[in-house]
Design a protein around this motif. Structure first.
Motif, PDB file in Angstrom:
ATOM      1  N   PHE A 185       0.881  -1.167   0.000  1.00  0.00           N
ATOM      2  CA  PHE A 185       0.000   0.000   0.000  1.00  0.00           C
ATOM      3  C   PHE A 185       0.918   1.216   0.000  1.00  0.00           C
ATOM      4  CE2 PHE A 185      -3.696   2.122   2.571  1.00  0.00           C
ATOM      5  CZ  PHE A 185      -3.986   2.921   1.475  1.00  0.00           C
TER       6      PHE A 185
ATOM      7  N   PRO B 221      -6.460   5.013  -3.611  1.00  0.00           N
ATOM      8  CA  PRO B 221      -5.374   4.263  -2.975  1.00  0.00           C
ATOM      9  C   PRO B 221      -4.334   3.868  -4.023  1.00  0.00           C
ATOM     10  CG  PRO B 221      -7.292   2.853  -3.267  1.00  0.00           C
ATOM     11  CD  PRO B 221      -7.693   4.222  -3.743  1.00  0.00           C
TER      12      PRO B 221
ATOM     13  N   PHE C 197      -1.458   1.537  -5.265  1.00  0.00           N
ATOM     14  CA  PHE C 197      -0.805   0.227  -5.152  1.00  0.00           C
ATOM     15  C   PHE C 197      -0.671  -0.340  -6.554  1.00  0.00           C
ATOM     16  CE2 PHE C 197      -5.318  -0.613  -5.097  1.00  0.00           C
ATOM     17  CZ  PHE C 197      -5.486  -1.775  -5.835  1.00  0.00           C
TER      18      PHE C 197
ATOM     19  N   TYR D 225      -9.246  -6.939  -3.325  1.00  0.00           N
ATOM     20  CA  TYR D 225      -8.910  -5.954  -2.300  1.00  0.00           C
ATOM     21  C   TYR D 225     -10.176  -5.426  -1.633  1.00  0.00           C
ATOM     22  CZ  TYR D 225      -4.791  -6.051  -5.321  1.00  0.00           C
ATOM     23  OH  TYR D 225      -3.731  -6.468  -6.078  1.00  0.00           O
TER      24      TYR D 225
ATOM     25  N   PHE E 297     -11.177  -2.094   0.930  1.00  0.00           N
ATOM     26  CA  PHE E 297     -10.740  -0.848   1.550  1.00  0.00           C
ATOM     27  C   PHE E 297     -11.790  -0.391   2.554  1.00  0.00           C
ATOM     28  CE2 PHE E 297      -8.534  -1.092  -2.440  1.00  0.00           C
ATOM     29  CZ  PHE E 297      -7.249  -0.700  -2.118  1.00  0.00           C
TER      30      PHE E 297
ATOM     31  N   MET F  86      -6.181  -0.902   3.806  1.00  0.00           N
ATOM     32  CA  MET F  86      -6.177  -1.753   2.619  1.00  0.00           C
ATOM     33  C   MET F  86      -5.974  -3.203   3.040  1.00  0.00           C
ATOM     34  SD  MET F  86      -3.539  -1.690  -0.619  1.00  0.00           S
ATOM     35  CE  MET F  86      -3.346  -3.121  -1.693  1.00  0.00           C
TER      36      MET F  86
END
Length: 263
Positions: free
Chosen positions: A127, A147, A149, A159, A161, A207
């Motif tokens: 992250f 985010p 990544f 993923y 969040f 995350m």
């Protein structure tokens, strides 16, 4: 002059519309169901599992009762076994050690019935940070958060969040993502915001790299509960990854948290 018959019909329709936001119709009575919520992560333990039994208090209200007499065990594919201890309303691991790529099995036995769930902890995805962006919300420009990544080149990454303002006691917003679009690329998709973001607000974002079953569970949540209202819109629950009809989920995931101050 308005016909009384039509006035009565209009009044009934008005009542139905005005009550729609406050009445949770019991489309599917889940009272008596075992509800299990648990997770193991790549951070140091202990890890926790909560076991409750849902109940119907009244037509308008529902709740849950903590189950204190369950036998809760977590094992992995490397031969580890940990029997959890009940403490302060939750079951806590004693000596479980986690690692990426391992498969964890949760077993919960209540009144002679055993509920099981298996979850594989994905490999770690870094992250890197959070970026503020501008989003059009349909009427005006608003603040969005992306985010940062880089998705691994191998297909099949998921993923979750979890985000919220750090200075407000609000239920968090959840956003799920997969690499069906953008596989192997740097992420450019924003997370969802339930509240208006203003200058100097501090937003905390966690995350998690999760497996497919946990992704499906949280992806289905908006279909089960209308966000910010508590109104049930379907008679079903999210697809639990726990056997024998239990509600809830068990997740083995990675976790990393970062903050951003809105400018």
């Amino acid at each position: 002059m308005i016909n009384k018959k039509y006035l009565i019909i209009y009044s009934l329709l008005l009542c139905l519309v005005s009550c729609e936001e406050v009445i949770d119709l019991p489309l599917d009575d889940m009272s008596g169901k075992i509800v299990i919520e648990g997770a193991v992560t790549d951070e140091d333990g202990p890890y926790f599992v909560q076991v409750t039994r849902s109940r119907k208090i009244s037509f308008e209200d529902s709740g849950s009762v903590r189950v204190a007499n369950a036998t809760v065990v977590i094992t992995d594919d490397q031969g580890q076994t940990d029997t959890l201890k009940y403490e302060n309303g939750v079951y806590k691991t004693v000596n479980l050690v986690t690692n990426y790529g391992r498969v964890y099995t949760l077993s919960v036995t209540v009144d002679g019935v055993t509920y099981k769930s298996t979850s594989k902890m994905p490999e770690y995805v870094e992250f890197e940070g959070l970026k503020q962006t501008t989003l059009f919300n349909g009427s005006e420009d608003g603040v969005g958060i992306i985010p940062i990544f880089t998705d691994p080149s191998e297909k099949g990454n998921y993923y979750l969040f979890k985000s919220n303002k750090t200075n407000l006691d609000l239920s968090p917003a959840y956003t799920v993502m997969s690499d069906d679009i953008g596989n192997g690329e740097v992420n450019v998709k924003p997370i969802s915001n339930k509240i208006t973001l203003k200058k100097n607000d501090t937003i905390q974002v966690e995350m998690r790299s999760v497996d497919a079953s946990v992704y499906k569970y949280f992806k289905a949540l908006p279909l089960s509960t209308l966000e910010n209202s508590g109104v049930s819109v379907t008679p079903t629950n999210p697809p639990s990854n726990i056997s024998n009809g239990a509600l809830g989920y068990f997740s083995a995931h990675t976790t990393s948290t970062k903050d951003i101050i809105i400018k």
